[in-house]
Every structure is written in structure tokens, then in C-alpha cells.
Write an enzyme that holds these catalytic residues in place. Sequence first.
Site, PDB file in Angstrom:
ATOM      1  N   ARG A  93     -17.890  29.537  29.674  1.00  0.00           N
ATOM      2  CA  ARG A  93     -18.774  29.720  28.523  1.00  0.00           C
ATOM      3  C   ARG A  93     -17.963  29.973  27.250  1.00  0.00           C
ATOM      4  NH1 ARG A  93     -20.644  30.403  24.539  1.00  0.00           N
ATOM      5  NH2 ARG A  93     -22.669  31.147  23.813  1.00  0.00           N
ATOM      6  N   TYR A  94     -16.824  30.648  27.401  1.00  0.00           N
ATOM      7  CA  TYR A  94     -15.980  30.984  26.257  1.00  0.00           C
ATOM      8  C   TYR A  94     -14.674  30.214  26.392  1.00  0.00           C
ATOM      9  CZ  TYR A  94     -19.430  34.674  26.362  1.00  0.00           C
ATOM     10  OH  TYR A  94     -20.624  35.352  26.419  1.00  0.00           O
ATOM     11  N   ARG A  97     -11.496  31.653  28.462  1.00  0.00           N
ATOM     12  CA  ARG A  97     -11.634  32.418  29.703  1.00  0.00           C
ATOM     13  C   ARG A  97     -12.781  31.906  30.569  1.00  0.00           C
ATOM     14  NH1 ARG A  97     -13.281  34.832  25.148  1.00  0.00           N
ATOM     15  NH2 ARG A  97     -14.955  36.373  25.128  1.00  0.00           N
ATOM     16  N   CYS A 106     -21.497  41.850  48.703  1.00  0.00           N
ATOM     17  CA  CYS A 106     -21.343  43.058  47.893  1.00  0.00           C
ATOM     18  C   CYS A 106     -21.464  44.290  48.803  1.00  0.00           C
ATOM     19  CB  CYS A 106     -22.455  43.126  46.844  1.00  0.00           C
ATOM     20  SG  CYS A 106     -22.134  42.076  45.422  1.00  0.00           S
ATOM     21  N   CYS A 110     -27.446  45.718  44.122  1.00  0.00           N
ATOM     22  CA  CYS A 110     -28.022  46.440  42.985  1.00  0.00           C
ATOM     23  C   CYS A 110     -29.341  45.772  42.641  1.00  0.00           C
ATOM     24  CB  CYS A 110     -27.081  46.383  41.791  1.00  0.00           C
ATOM     25  SG  CYS A 110     -25.409  46.947  42.168  1.00  0.00           S
ATOM     26  N   ARG A 115     -27.136  38.559  38.907  1.00  0.00           N
ATOM     27  CA  ARG A 115     -27.180  37.401  39.816  1.00  0.00           C
ATOM     28  C   ARG A 115     -28.114  37.669  40.989  1.00  0.00           C
ATOM     29  NH1 ARG A 115     -21.432  37.937  38.967  1.00  0.00           N
ATOM     30  NH2 ARG A 115     -21.229  37.188  36.838  1.00  0.00           N
ATOM     31  N   ASP A 273     -29.892  42.820  31.652  1.00  0.00           N
ATOM     32  CA  ASP A 273     -30.269  41.433  31.393  1.00  0.00           C
ATOM     33  C   ASP A 273     -31.743  41.177  31.721  1.00  0.00           C
ATOM     34  OD1 ASP A 273     -27.929  40.353  30.355  1.00  0.00           O
ATOM     35  OD2 ASP A 273     -27.076  39.989  32.342  1.00  0.00           O
ATOM     36  N   LYS A 317     -22.453  36.753  24.866  1.00  0.00           N
ATOM     37  CA  LYS A 317     -22.412  38.208  24.692  1.00  0.00           C
ATOM     38  C   LYS A 317     -22.266  38.551  23.219  1.00  0.00           C
ATOM     39  CE  LYS A 317     -20.000  39.841  28.784  1.00  0.00           C
ATOM     40  NZ  LYS A 317     -19.447  38.539  29.197  1.00  0.00           N
TER      41      LYS A 317
HETATM   42  C1  LIG Z   1     -18.600  38.361  30.190  1.00  0.00           C
HETATM   43  C2  LIG Z   1     -18.046  37.067  30.462  1.00  0.00           C
HETATM   44  C3  LIG Z   1     -16.674  36.813  30.294  1.00  0.00           C
HETATM   45  C4  LIG Z   1     -15.694  37.872  29.842  1.00  0.00           C
HETATM   46  O1  LIG Z   1     -16.031  38.362  28.574  1.00  0.00           O
HETATM   47  P1  LIG Z   1     -15.120  39.476  27.879  1.00  0.00           P
HETATM   48  O2  LIG Z   1     -15.923  39.861  26.673  1.00  0.00           O
HETATM   49  O3  LIG Z   1     -13.822  38.837  27.544  1.00  0.00           O
HETATM   50  O4  LIG Z   1     -14.949  40.592  28.845  1.00  0.00           O
HETATM   51  C5  LIG Z   1     -16.218  35.547  30.545  1.00  0.00           C
HETATM   52  N1  LIG Z   1     -17.061  34.562  30.932  1.00  0.00           N
HETATM   53  C6  LIG Z   1     -18.382  34.767  31.090  1.00  0.00           C
HETATM   54  C7  LIG Z   1     -19.242  33.642  31.504  1.00  0.00           C
HETATM   55  C8  LIG Z   1     -18.922  36.032  30.872  1.00  0.00           C
HETATM   56  O5  LIG Z   1     -20.231  36.223  31.051  1.00  0.00           O
END
Ligand SMILES: *Cc1c(COP(=O)(O)O)cnc(C)c1O
Length: 352
Positions: A93-94, A97, A106, A110, A115, A273, A317
Site C-alpha cells: 500500500r505504501y 514497505r 494466533c 481478538c 482481519r 477499524d 493510515k
Molecule cells: C500499517 C501498515 C504498514 C506500516 O506502516 P508504518 O506506519 O510504517 O508502521 C505497512 N503496510 C500496510 C499495508 C499497513 O497497513
Amino acid sequence: MATTWKLLLNESITDPDDIARAFGLDLESTKRVCKVYPVKINPYFLKLAQDNGKALSRQIVPDIDELSPRNTSCPQDPIMEEAYSPVANLTHRYHDRVLFLISDTCPVHCRFCTRKRKVGKGLTVTDDTIREGIEYIRGKPEIRDVLLSGGDPLLLEDNKLEGILDSIRQITHVEVIRVGTRVPGTLPQRVDEKLARMLSRFHPLYIHTHFNHPAEIAPESSKACRILADAGIPLSSQTVLLAGINDDTDTLEALFRSLLSMRVRPYYLFQSDMVRGSEHFRTPIERGIQLIDALRSCTSEMALPKFAVDLPEGKGKVVLDSGHLEDGGKGEVMITTLEGEKVKYPNPAPSG
Ligand SMILES: *Cc1c(COP(=O)(O)O)cnc(C)c1O
């Protein structure tokens, strides 16, 4: 020889009859809930929850409210992990990372899980999904940060986890590996020196653990965190803001202070969420902002996580705070102090 943590895991409650008996619940409604959202509680956390009352038991005990209309009208995958999933169990998504699910079990289920639609049901991790995820990461030089999650990655056998970490570490563009786990608070017996030593071979490796309430911090969990921290693993906590469980300043202050004492740095406080089946845990969005503001006046910034909300439709986020900055006119900004006083601050003009 089976180790203690595996015995504990194998003895987890997964049967509606057992959970109804353990907590004196109505059997019929418990069965109905468990059919949609399976129950799982290992004996360690069961005992902790029974000894500590509702703040822990509400996190793991099925509740008929999970099937109420406000819950059935919620989306199942609110943050759209699937839409950003180029291969199974991996979300990109980002830019720099990825989130990579490498375990499908798990220590507890929870009831507010993001998920929830998958864990204990449709989430399947196989050697193939792991191999494909690693291949994907290898093929994308922009990925410098791999966040392992699940399920709980620390429920993999040492050698299995080590193999995955090894493969990821061999990818030269991956700088940081992170492990998201609720093990230190919910099945701390899993953490021993052997595991910590193995993990420390893959530095820089960070652990995001997950504590929601001070009562989760038992001597066993303190010990688990100590072993990991002693192996040089930076620890942080991702706490979920949960209505009636931790949405008050006293509880959060006690939690964050205790975490710091265990060398666990509060990282995120997540708005719960918009997940189908856990709507009853959600708090008004201002609540999280107000709580962090209130804590700021009585504790160090070290103890304060960022309040974050994962927006629907995969919009990502966002960190929210009360916003202390306003335009003060004529090269100045107005900054509001903790006491609410507005102070003018000369604002250097952008250079170039
Ligand atoms: C939360 C998340 C991350 C990591 O986000 P950080 O703000 O760097 O901790 C990476 N990928 C996805 C899809 C996430 O939901």
C-alpha cells in the site's frame, strides 16, 4: 518433545461449549457467534482474563453484539488490504514497505481483529504463498521495509521463521524487518533466549507488539519483553483503542507507563477499524485525540503513541492530533500551548 508454548496452544479453547461454560454465557448465542467468528483462547490468557475481569475477557470472548445489525452492515475488508495485494497475503500500500502475512494462527482470536474476516477462517499461509511473497519483494527494489504479520509470526516454529527471515535478509534492498506479534502479552511462554538469539541474527529487526490494557502486563509478559530487549530488539506497542476497555486516561496512562518500564515504546494508538463484527468496540474519533492530549499534560512524550486511523477504501493510515498550528499572518504562525494559550512564533520563509 513438545515445548510448553505448544502444549498451551494445543489446549486452546475453540469449542463454543467450553467458552460458554468458562464465562457463564448463553450457549445458543455463543454457538451462533462462533460459527461466523471462531473463538480461540489459550489457557494462559484464559486464566489471565478470568482473574482480571472484563477488560481482558471482552477482547476475546464472543459477544452476540458481533452479529447485530450495526455490525452486519459494516465492510469486511475496510482498509482494503486485498485491493493492494499483488500476491496472496502481501499488501503493498505504501511505496517503500509491505505488509506480509506469514502465519495463519494466533495465540487468541481478538474479537476486534482487523482481519476478523480471515483469521481462523479463510487465511491460509503455505510454502507457496511465502515463496511468492518473497519473490515479489525481491523484484521490487523500492521495498526497504518488510512488516511481517498474520496470524502471528511468532507462532511459527523457530526453523520455519528463521528460513523466512534468512530469505528476506538475503534481499539486499530490504533494510528493515519488522515483526507484528501479540505473543508477548498473550502467550509469553513462546519467547525464550533461543528465539531471541535467532531473531537477533537478522538485525535491524524491530518488534511491534500489541498491548491494550495494563492487566495484560503479567510477570510472564515482562519476562518475554526483557528477553527480546536484551537481544537488542527494539520493542514498540500498537494499541487498539477499545470502547469500555481502555478509552480512559487512567487506563492508558498506566498502560503506556508500564510499557516503557518494560522497554516497550508506545508506537500507535489505533482507532478501532470499521470491521464487520467489531463495530461495538469503536469510539468517536475525537476520543483518541482528546485522550492523547490529556496524557500529554501528565506524562512524557516518550510514553505517547501516535493516534492513527486507517481510512476506509484503502486510503491509508493517517495520524491525527489536535493541530497546534495556525496562520498568524506576516511571517508568523500561531502555536497553541498545552495550556491553550496562543503564542506567536516567527516563521522562517522557505528558502530558494
Ligand atoms: C500499517 C501498515 C504498514 C506500516 O506502516 P508504518 O506506519 O510504517 O508502521 C505497512 N503496510 C500496510 C499495508 C499497513 O497497513
